[in-house]
Design a protein around this motif. Structure first.
Motif, mmCIF file in Angstrom:
data_model
loop_
_atom_site.group_PDB
_atom_site.id
_atom_site.type_symbol
_atom_site.label_atom_id
_atom_site.label_comp_id
_atom_site.label_asym_id
_atom_site.label_seq_id
_atom_site.Cartn_x
_atom_site.Cartn_y
_atom_site.Cartn_z
ATOM 1 N N VAL B 4 0.858 -1.182 0.000
ATOM 2 C CA VAL B 4 0.000 0.000 0.000
ATOM 3 C C VAL B 4 0.895 1.233 0.000
ATOM 4 O O VAL B 4 1.847 1.311 0.780
ATOM 5 C CB VAL B 4 -0.906 0.003 1.246
ATOM 6 C CG1 VAL B 4 -1.742 1.283 1.292
ATOM 7 C CG2 VAL B 4 -1.789 -1.243 1.261
ATOM 8 N N TYR B 33 -9.351 0.981 3.746
ATOM 9 C CA TYR B 33 -9.688 1.621 5.019
ATOM 10 C C TYR B 33 -8.818 2.854 5.231
ATOM 11 O O TYR B 33 -7.654 2.876 4.849
ATOM 12 C CB TYR B 33 -9.424 0.666 6.196
ATOM 13 C CG TYR B 33 -10.073 -0.686 6.079
ATOM 14 C CD1 TYR B 33 -9.464 -1.705 5.373
ATOM 15 C CD2 TYR B 33 -11.287 -0.943 6.701
ATOM 16 C CE1 TYR B 33 -10.045 -2.958 5.265
ATOM 17 C CE2 TYR B 33 -11.877 -2.191 6.609
ATOM 18 C CZ TYR B 33 -11.248 -3.191 5.882
ATOM 19 O OH TYR B 33 -11.836 -4.430 5.785
ATOM 20 N N TRP B 98 -14.138 -8.871 0.191
ATOM 21 C CA TRP B 98 -15.282 -8.721 1.081
ATOM 22 C C TRP B 98 -15.824 -10.125 1.311
ATOM 23 O O TRP B 98 -16.653 -10.631 0.597
ATOM 24 C CB TRP B 98 -16.303 -7.819 0.405
ATOM 25 C CG TRP B 98 -17.527 -7.502 1.195
ATOM 26 C CD1 TRP B 98 -18.815 -7.763 0.848
ATOM 27 C CD2 TRP B 98 -17.582 -6.870 2.459
ATOM 28 N NE1 TRP B 98 -19.663 -7.309 1.810
ATOM 29 C CE2 TRP B 98 -18.935 -6.761 2.825
ATOM 30 C CE3 TRP B 98 -16.614 -6.374 3.333
ATOM 31 C CZ2 TRP B 98 -19.359 -6.171 4.006
ATOM 32 C CZ3 TRP B 98 -17.036 -5.779 4.524
ATOM 33 C CH2 TRP B 98 -18.390 -5.694 4.847
ATOM 34 N N SER B 99 -15.290 -10.777 2.332
ATOM 35 C CA SER B 99 -15.594 -12.194 2.514
ATOM 36 C C SER B 99 -16.547 -12.390 3.675
ATOM 37 O O SER B 99 -16.832 -11.486 4.444
ATOM 38 C CB SER B 99 -14.295 -12.962 2.782
ATOM 39 O OG SER B 99 -13.671 -12.463 3.938
ATOM 40 N N GLY B 101 -17.608 -14.652 7.129
ATOM 41 C CA GLY B 101 -17.121 -15.553 8.159
ATOM 42 C C GLY B 101 -15.762 -15.230 8.723
ATOM 43 O O GLY B 101 -15.217 -15.975 9.497
ATOM 44 N N GLY B 102 -15.191 -14.130 8.364
ATOM 45 C CA GLY B 102 -13.877 -13.821 8.919
ATOM 46 C C GLY B 102 -13.396 -12.483 8.458
ATOM 47 O O GLY B 102 -14.051 -11.783 7.702
ATOM 48 N N THR B 103 -12.256 -12.094 8.893
ATOM 49 C CA THR B 103 -11.696 -10.798 8.554
ATOM 50 C C THR B 103 -10.350 -10.998 7.891
ATOM 51 O O THR B 103 -9.451 -11.578 8.476
ATOM 52 C CB THR B 103 -11.533 -9.941 9.811
ATOM 53 O OG1 THR B 103 -12.801 -9.824 10.449
ATOM 54 C CG2 THR B 103 -11.021 -8.575 9.466
ATOM 55 N N ASP B 104 -10.218 -10.507 6.672
ATOM 56 C CA ASP B 104 -8.933 -10.587 5.996
ATOM 57 C C ASP B 104 -7.911 -9.711 6.674
ATOM 58 O O ASP B 104 -8.229 -8.687 7.263
ATOM 59 C CB ASP B 104 -9.080 -10.123 4.544
ATOM 60 C CG ASP B 104 -9.806 -11.146 3.695
ATOM 61 O OD1 ASP B 104 -10.516 -10.727 2.775
ATOM 62 O OD2 ASP B 104 -9.658 -12.342 3.967
ATOM 63 N N THR B 105 -6.670 -10.119 6.571
ATOM 64 C CA THR B 105 -5.574 -9.307 7.097
ATOM 65 C C THR B 105 -5.533 -7.973 6.385
ATOM 66 O O THR B 105 -5.649 -7.908 5.162
ATOM 67 C CB THR B 105 -4.233 -10.027 6.889
ATOM 68 O OG1 THR B 105 -4.251 -11.248 7.635
ATOM 69 C CG2 THR B 105 -3.074 -9.167 7.351
ATOM 70 N N GLN B 106 -5.379 -6.909 7.149
ATOM 71 C CA GLN B 106 -5.240 -5.582 6.560
ATOM 72 C C GLN B 106 -3.760 -5.246 6.428
ATOM 73 O O GLN B 106 -2.985 -5.437 7.359
ATOM 74 C CB GLN B 106 -5.944 -4.546 7.440
ATOM 75 C CG GLN B 106 -7.449 -4.750 7.467
ATOM 76 C CD GLN B 106 -8.184 -3.665 8.203
ATOM 77 O OE1 GLN B 106 -7.726 -2.538 8.320
ATOM 78 N NE2 GLN B 106 -9.362 -4.002 8.716
ATOM 79 N N PHE B 108 -1.114 -2.269 5.786
ATOM 80 C CA PHE B 108 -1.084 -0.832 6.004
ATOM 81 C C PHE B 108 -0.057 -0.129 5.134
ATOM 82 O O PHE B 108 1.017 -0.672 4.828
ATOM 83 C CB PHE B 108 -0.787 -0.526 7.471
ATOM 84 C CG PHE B 108 -1.989 -0.666 8.361
ATOM 85 C CD1 PHE B 108 -2.443 -1.915 8.744
ATOM 86 C CD2 PHE B 108 -2.680 0.456 8.783
ATOM 87 C CE1 PHE B 108 -3.579 -2.053 9.550
ATOM 88 C CE2 PHE B 108 -3.806 0.334 9.588
ATOM 89 C CZ PHE B 108 -4.253 -0.919 9.970
#
Lengths: 114, 117
Positions: B4, B33, B98-99, B101-106, B108
Motif C-alpha cells: 500500500v 480503510y 469482502w468475505s 465468516g472472517g476478517t482478511d488481514t489488513q 497498512f
C-alpha cells in the motif's frame, strides 16, 4: 461499544527476559483479536491473530474470553523485538457479513535492552 | 508485489487550507480503510470502502472530511478547511476481499503525517 485497552504505554525488559504485553477488550459479540507491530521507520504490520493460533517470531497470544484478554507473550525477548505493539479488535459474524474495521488500543512501546 | 502506498508522506499546511491525501491499495484488494492517529491517542477508524462504495463511514469526524475511491482503485481523503485538531498521521490499509465468516488481514501503508499550523 467495542474497546481495547493496553494498560502499559511503555515496557522495558532485558534481552533474554520474558515479556508480556497486556491487552483487554470489551465487546458483546464474537471478536477477532489481532496484534500489530510497528518497528522503527517501518509500517504497521500484522504480527498475529487469534484465529490462527500460531507463534510468530516467538510470540504467542491466547484469547481468554472469560477474562476478555489477549495478552502477547514471548519467553525470551530479543533486541530486535523493540517496537510499538498494538492490540486490535475486529467484529466478525460467523457465517455472515464480516466487518473489517479495526479498533486499536493505545499501543505499548516495548524496549529490549542488551 | 508493491504494498500500500500513500502520498504525500508529509504535509504541512495552515489552518483553513485544503489538503488531499492519496492512497493506492494493493492491486486487486476490494477493501480500503482509512485510519488516523492523533498525537497521544490511539489509531482510530475513519471509513471503509468496498470497491468504490462506502461501506462504513461512521468514523469520519465531520463534514470537512471527504473520501472518494474512484473506480474502486485508489482513494483520496480531502480535508477542507483544515483545522488544528486534524493534525496527525493518516493511515490507509487494504485487504483482499469482502468475505464472509472472517476478517482478511489488513495491509497498512506508511502513513501521511499531516501538520496543520
Amino acid at each position: 461499544a467495542q474497546r481495547v485497552t493496553q494498560p502499559e504505554k511503555l515496557l522495558s525488559v532485558f534481552k533474554g527476559a520474558p515479556v508480556e504485553l497486556k491487552c483487554n477488550y470489551s465487546y458483546s459479540g464474537s471478536p477477532e483479536l489481532f496484534w500489530y507491530v510497528q518497528y522503527s521507520r517501518q509500517r504497521l504490520q500484522l504480527l498475529l491473530r487469534h484465529i490462527s493460533r500460531e507463534s510468530i517470531k516467538g510470540f504467542t497470544a491466547d484469547l481468554n474470553k472469560g477474562e476478555t484478554s489477549f495478552h502477547l507473550k514471548k519467553p525470551f525477548a530479543q533486541e530486535e523485538d523493540s517496537a510499538m505493539y498494538y492490540c486490535a479488535l475486529s467484529h466478525s459474524y460467523a457465517g455472515g457479513t464480516s466487518y473489517g474495521k479495526l479498533t486499536f488500543g493505545q499501543g505499548t512501546i516495548l524496549t529490549v535492552h542488551p | 508485489e508493491a504494498g500500500v502506498t500513500q502520498f504525500p508522506s508529509h504535509s504541512v499546511i495552515e489552518k483553513g487550507q485544503t489538503v488531499t491525501l492519496r492512497c493506492d491499495p494493493i492491486s486487486g484488494h476490494d477493501n480500503l480503510y482509512w485510519y488516523r492517529r492523533v498525537m497521544g491517542k490511539e489509531i482510530k477508524f475513519l471509513l471503509h470502502f468496498v470497491k468504490e462504495s462506502k461501506q462504513d463511514e461512521s468514523g469520519m469526524p465531520n463534514n470537512r472530511f471527504l473520501a472518494e475511491r474512484t473506480g474502486g482503485t485508489y482513494s483520496t481523503l480531502k480535508v477542507q478547511p483544515a483545522e488544528l485538531e486534524d493534525s496527525g498521521v493518516y493511515f490507509c490499509a487494504s485487504s483482499p476481499q469482502w468475505s464472509t465468516g472472517g476478517t482478511d488481514t489488513q495491509y497498512f501503508g506508511p502513513g501521511t503525517r499531516l501538520t496543520v499550523l
